[in-house]
Design a protein around this motif. Structure first.
Motif, short mmCIF file in Angstrom:
data_model
loop_
_atom_site.label_atom_id
_atom_site.label_comp_id
_atom_site.label_asym_id
_atom_site.label_seq_id
_atom_site.Cartn_x
_atom_site.Cartn_y
_atom_site.Cartn_z
N GLN A 182 12.18 6.24 5.30
CA GLN A 182 11.24 6.91 4.41
C GLN A 182 10.41 7.97 5.14
O GLN A 182 9.82 8.83 4.51
N PHE A 189 15.59 -2.24 4.64
CA PHE A 189 16.47 -1.80 3.54
C PHE A 189 17.70 -0.97 3.96
O PHE A 189 18.56 -0.70 3.13
N ASN A 212 12.44 -6.63 6.19
CA ASN A 212 11.40 -6.27 5.23
C ASN A 212 11.81 -6.64 3.81
O ASN A 212 12.91 -6.29 3.35
N GLU A 213 10.93 -7.34 3.12
CA GLU A 213 11.08 -7.64 1.69
C GLU A 213 12.49 -8.07 1.28
O GLU A 213 13.10 -7.48 0.39
N ASN A 263 7.46 -9.74 0.36
CA ASN A 263 6.48 -9.27 -0.62
C ASN A 263 5.97 -10.50 -1.35
O ASN A 263 6.70 -11.13 -2.12
N TYR A 312 0.87 -5.95 -3.08
CA TYR A 312 0.45 -4.82 -3.93
C TYR A 312 -0.26 -5.29 -5.19
O TYR A 312 -1.31 -4.81 -5.52
N TRP A 345 1.37 0.12 -11.67
CA TRP A 345 1.25 -1.07 -10.81
C TRP A 345 -0.11 -1.71 -11.03
O TRP A 345 -1.14 -1.02 -11.02
N GLU A 360 1.72 -4.51 4.34
CA GLU A 360 1.68 -3.43 3.35
C GLU A 360 0.68 -3.77 2.27
O GLU A 360 0.48 -4.94 1.94
N TRP A 363 0.07 0.56 3.46
CA TRP A 363 1.15 1.52 3.22
C TRP A 363 0.50 2.76 2.65
O TRP A 363 -0.14 2.64 1.61
N HIS A 415 12.13 4.70 -4.74
CA HIS A 415 12.95 5.25 -5.82
C HIS A 415 12.16 6.15 -6.75
O HIS A 415 12.61 6.45 -7.85
N GLN A 416 10.95 6.58 -6.29
CA GLN A 416 10.17 7.45 -7.17
C GLN A 416 9.75 8.74 -6.48
O GLN A 416 8.76 9.37 -6.84
N LYS A 455 5.11 10.60 -5.31
CA LYS A 455 4.32 9.37 -5.26
C LYS A 455 3.96 9.12 -3.80
O LYS A 455 4.77 8.66 -3.01
N TYR A 467 1.38 7.76 -0.55
CA TYR A 467 0.54 6.62 -0.18
C TYR A 467 -0.29 6.88 1.08
O TYR A 467 -1.14 6.09 1.44
#
Ligand code: BG6
Length: 470
Positions: free
Chosen positions: A23, A121, A164-165, A222, A297, A344, A370, A417, A426-427, A431, A433
């Protein structure tokens, strides 16, 4: 509980911030990096790919200097497996080792503790072609990869995060995406993948303890709490169903090396249980994490299932994440919490609640890896970004974190994060942070200049005061 005395953050608290390799780095095909599943994704319309991202690969020195100015005591980043071992297994890419070695040295130069996620991921595409996590061989490939990381960086990295997650990858694979031409695995296959990931993780935690005497390692899931929509006991049962299937089932395996009983009953009843080979559960017990890394989150509010397709709905504004399952739970609205522009749920008290529950269940130190506020930040005149909503979000979560510390929770660090703007899963790039703005559009890369947001100065001040001004 209302306390007469509010405790301070510990003196050695790890004030940090996070990113992940695909990312933030860019340089997707440079210096010998192999393809990962992420490089092969079909992107949702209107969103950027990850080829350049925030160009951190080329600008890491400038970025680390900014992290130091921000006052970070820790930086959580991930290593791209396919940069280290381009095909996922076999030959090691020297240039990949060099990049992360330089990054770690740069962090250590500024006394910023590196917190390394081994896999965020981005599975190497060559492994995906051989079946990905459905193929048991990937367990040993992950262990071999870990060996390379511990060999090369074990002497200069103390904190390691395995995967991660994992729960997002298994429960909401659509949020990560599928390589072009591929299709989402069935639920049965996903739970088999889950089993393999857990075995790989347990072996790697054991290896870390053997190879890095000063190393500490933990899973990074998460984790969140669920509320019943009403005090109807059936809502409470449904909330417990989803809290267990979404979180505790993963942590119980990572920490205690056993399948949670409610989880296993669910798997058996729906013919979703994985094949467990002889010896697997002994391997699972090798794990023994030193801490729980937790991404938090939002919370979810839950109602009793209606038992039909009307239980399933997309999370607000996000067709990639489906919630609800007939016979298990239905997502409901919570009138007591607010929402971000992206839908969210914002629930700082939920953080305190979740920290208490994790402590009660596992009694391990917790590292928050995060927590953050996604927004379409606007660059205003004189290079200013007034991200007041992000400041408010983090402030409220830190207030609750302080109360959780009063509750007896042992929190060793907070890494929101994200350290700098990154591409969302995916956005897209819109978006954001980060505490640091990156001057690029969704598709127009512009000059990728770094600009400090208002939240940068705010967080800098919090860190300077060790959170005592919260
Ligand atoms: C976490 C992931 O789930 O949420 C990150 O570990 C991700 O990779 C973050 O970026 C925020 O989610 P999103 O979808 O807004 O990028």
């Amino acid at each position: 509980m209302i306390y007469k005395n509010i405790k301070n953050f510990p003196e050695d608290f790890l004030w940090g911030a996070s990113t992940s390799a695909y990312q933030v780095e860019g340089a997707w095909n440079e210096d010998g990096k192999g393809l990962s599943v992420i490089d092969m994704l079909d992107h949702p319309e209107g969103t950027s790919d990850f080829k350049v991202a925030s160009d951190h690969y080329h600008r890491y020195k400038e970025d680390v200097r900014l992290f130091s100015e921000l006052g970070l005591k820790a930086y959580r980043f991930s290593i791209a497996w396919s940069r280290i071992i381009p095909n996922g297994v076999g030959e090691v890419n020297k240039k990949g080792i060099e990049f992360y070695s330089n990054l770690i040295d740069e962090l250590n130069k500024y006394n910023i503790e590196p917190i390394v996620t081994m896999y965020h991921f981005d599975l190497p595409y060559e492994l995906e072609r051989k079946g990905g996590w459905s193929n048991r061989e990937v367990i040993d490939d992950f262990v071999e990869y870990a060996k390379v990381l511990f060999d090369n960086f074990g002497h200069k990295v103390k904190y390691w995060l395995t995967i991660n997650e994992q729960n997002t990858m298994i429960l909401h694979p659509g949020a990560i995406g599928v390589p072009k031409g591929g299709k989402l695995p069935s639920k049965k296959e996903l739970y088999q993948q889950n089993h393999h990931m857990l075995l790989a993780q347990a072996k790697v935690m054991d290896l870390c303890h053997k190879m890095c005497p000063n190393g500490k390692i933990g899973p990074a899931l998460n984790i969140t709490s669920m509320y019943g929509e009403t005090c109807n006991p059936n809502d409470a049962i449904a909330a417990h169903n989803w809290e267990t299937l979404r979180g505790w089932s993963f942590l119980d395996l990572a920490i205690y090396g056993r399948y949670n009983k409610l989880f296993w009953s669910y798997l058996e009843d729906r013919n979703l249980e994985p094949t467990v080979l002889e010896g697997d559960m002994e391997v699972m017990k090798l794990g023994n994490p030193d801490f729980v890394a937790m991404n938090y989150y939002s919370t979810v509010t839950i109602a009793e299932s209606r038992g039909d397709a009307s239980d399933v709905s997309a999370r607000a504004g996000d067709q990639q994440i489906m919630l609800g399952e007939p016979g298990v739970y239905r997502a409901a609205e919570n009138p007591y919490v607010s929402k971000t522009k992206y839908g969210w749920v914002v629930d700082p008290v939920g953080l305190r609640m979740t920290l208490r529950k994790v402590t009660e269940r596992y009694n391990l130190p917790i590292l928050i890896t995060e927590n953050g506020y996604g927004d379409n930040d606007i660059l205003e005149e004189n290079d200013t970004i007034n991200d007041d909503d992000r400041i408010e979000f983090i402030k409220q979560h830190l207030e609750q974190l302080k109360l959780a510390i009063c509750d007896g929770v042992e929190v060793i660090g907070y890494c929101p994060w994200s350290a700098i703007d990154v591409v969302s899963t995916h956005q897209g790039y819109g978006k954001r942070y980060g505490f640091i703005y990156v001057n690029r559009g969704e598709f127009d890369l512009m000059d990728l200049r770094r600009i400090k947001k208002k939240s940068f100065y705010w967080y800098q001040n919090i860190i300077k005061n060790n959170g005592n001004n919260i």
